[in-house]
Design a protein around this motif. Sequence first.
Motif, PDB file in Angstrom:
ATOM      1  N   VAL A  19      -0.371  -8.198   2.247  1.00 19.67           N
ATOM      2  CA  VAL A  19      -0.004  -7.423   1.061  1.00 19.67           C
ATOM      3  C   VAL A  19      -1.248  -6.756   0.470  1.00 19.67           C
ATOM      4  CG1 VAL A  19       0.929  -7.563  -1.293  1.00 19.67           C
ATOM      5  CG2 VAL A  19       2.070  -8.765   0.570  1.00 19.67           C
ATOM      6  N   GLU A  20      -2.360  -7.487   0.455  1.00 19.35           N
ATOM      7  CA  GLU A  20      -3.610  -6.893  -0.041  1.00 19.35           C
ATOM      8  C   GLU A  20      -4.025  -5.700   0.820  1.00 19.35           C
ATOM      9  OE1 GLU A  20      -5.830 -10.689  -2.138  1.00 19.35           O
ATOM     10  OE2 GLU A  20      -6.006 -10.445   0.031  1.00 19.35           O
ATOM     11  N   THR A  21      -3.867  -5.822   2.128  1.00 16.82           N
ATOM     12  CA  THR A  21      -4.186  -4.719   3.036  1.00 16.82           C
ATOM     13  C   THR A  21      -3.280  -3.524   2.767  1.00 16.82           C
ATOM     14  OG1 THR A  21      -4.962  -6.245   4.733  1.00 16.82           O
ATOM     15  CG2 THR A  21      -4.346  -4.033   5.465  1.00 16.82           C
ATOM     16  N   LEU A  22      -2.000  -3.785   2.619  1.00 15.21           N
ATOM     17  CA  LEU A  22      -1.060  -2.703   2.324  1.00 15.21           C
ATOM     18  C   LEU A  22      -1.390  -2.031   0.997  1.00 15.21           C
ATOM     19  CD1 LEU A  22       2.329  -4.305   3.423  1.00 15.21           C
ATOM     20  CD2 LEU A  22       1.150  -2.385   4.511  1.00 15.21           C
ATOM     21  N   ASP A  23      -1.801  -2.822   0.023  1.00 13.17           N
ATOM     22  CA  ASP A  23      -2.112  -2.282  -1.295  1.00 13.17           C
ATOM     23  C   ASP A  23      -3.245  -1.257  -1.223  1.00 13.17           C
ATOM     24  OD1 ASP A  23      -1.671  -2.282  -4.177  1.00 13.17           O
ATOM     25  OD2 ASP A  23      -3.629  -3.271  -4.325  1.00 13.17           O
ATOM     26  N   THR A  24      -4.209  -1.493  -0.356  1.00  7.04           N
ATOM     27  CA  THR A  24      -5.326  -0.544  -0.240  1.00  7.04           C
ATOM     28  C   THR A  24      -4.894   0.775   0.404  1.00  7.04           C
ATOM     29  OG1 THR A  24      -6.017  -1.390   1.927  1.00  7.04           O
ATOM     30  CG2 THR A  24      -7.017  -2.417  -0.030  1.00  7.04           C
ATOM     31  N   GLN A  25      -3.750   0.778   1.066  1.00  9.31           N
ATOM     32  CA  GLN A  25      -3.282   1.983   1.746  1.00  9.31           C
ATOM     33  C   GLN A  25      -2.319   2.815   0.907  1.00  9.31           C
ATOM     34  OE1 GLN A  25      -1.730   0.619   5.500  1.00  9.31           O
ATOM     35  NE2 GLN A  25      -3.626  -0.420   6.038  1.00  9.31           N
ATOM     36  N   LEU A  26      -1.956   2.323  -0.268  1.00 10.44           N
ATOM     37  CA  LEU A  26      -1.020   3.048  -1.122  1.00 10.44           C
ATOM     38  C   LEU A  26      -1.748   4.062  -1.993  1.00 10.44           C
ATOM     39  CD1 LEU A  26       1.201   0.072  -2.292  1.00 10.44           C
ATOM     40  CD2 LEU A  26       1.793   1.814  -0.617  1.00 10.44           C
ATOM     41  N   SER A  27      -1.025   5.125  -2.347  1.00 12.96           N
ATOM     42  CA  SER A  27      -1.621   6.107  -3.250  1.00 12.96           C
ATOM     43  C   SER A  27      -1.771   5.501  -4.646  1.00 12.96           C
ATOM     44  CB  SER A  27      -0.772   7.378  -3.296  1.00 12.96           C
ATOM     45  OG  SER A  27       0.535   7.076  -3.697  1.00 12.96           O
ATOM     46  N   PRO A  34       1.193  -6.690  -8.747  1.00 14.09           N
ATOM     47  CA  PRO A  34       2.057  -7.771  -9.236  1.00 14.09           C
ATOM     48  C   PRO A  34       2.459  -8.757  -8.130  1.00 14.09           C
ATOM     49  CG  PRO A  34       2.770  -5.680 -10.162  1.00 14.09           C
ATOM     50  CD  PRO A  34       1.736  -5.371  -9.106  1.00 14.09           C
ATOM     51  N   ALA A  35       2.724  -8.242  -6.943  1.00 11.85           N
ATOM     52  CA  ALA A  35       3.080  -9.125  -5.818  1.00 11.85           C
ATOM     53  C   ALA A  35       1.882  -9.974  -5.405  1.00 11.85           C
ATOM     54  CB  ALA A  35       3.581  -8.296  -4.640  1.00 11.85           C
ATOM     55  N   ILE A  36       0.703  -9.377  -5.427  1.00  9.05           N
ATOM     56  CA  ILE A  36      -0.514 -10.112  -5.073  1.00  9.05           C
ATOM     57  C   ILE A  36      -0.747 -11.238  -6.065  1.00  9.05           C
ATOM     58  CG2 ILE A  36      -3.033  -9.911  -4.931  1.00  9.05           C
ATOM     59  CD1 ILE A  36      -2.517  -7.028  -3.799  1.00  9.05           C
ATOM     60  N   THR A  37      -0.593 -10.932  -7.340  1.00  7.95           N
ATOM     61  CA  THR A  37      -0.764 -11.949  -8.377  1.00  7.95           C
ATOM     62  C   THR A  37       0.249 -13.079  -8.213  1.00  7.95           C
ATOM     63  OG1 THR A  37      -1.613 -10.289  -9.901  1.00  7.95           O
ATOM     64  CG2 THR A  37      -0.809 -12.336 -10.879  1.00  7.95           C
TER      65      THR A  37
END
Length: 61
Positions: A19-27, A34-37
């Motif tokens: 999820v952290e990896t995906l988060d870095t790829q989002l605009s 919130p999901a990471i937390t």
Amino acid sequence: MTDSSQFTRICLEEVLREVETLDTQLSEPITLRPAITTLETTVELLERVVSNCAGGQKRTR
């Protein structure tokens, strides 16, 4: 920590990394923070519950 709780913790941490990896790829306005937390909190609570259960088992012996 039992094998099943260890397995659960490992799986949660793998999901967290993904999820952290995906988060870095989002605009920019879109975030998975919130999901990471939630995942971080879940891992912490799992460790606390397992620790408390282990402590409770030791006291009853």
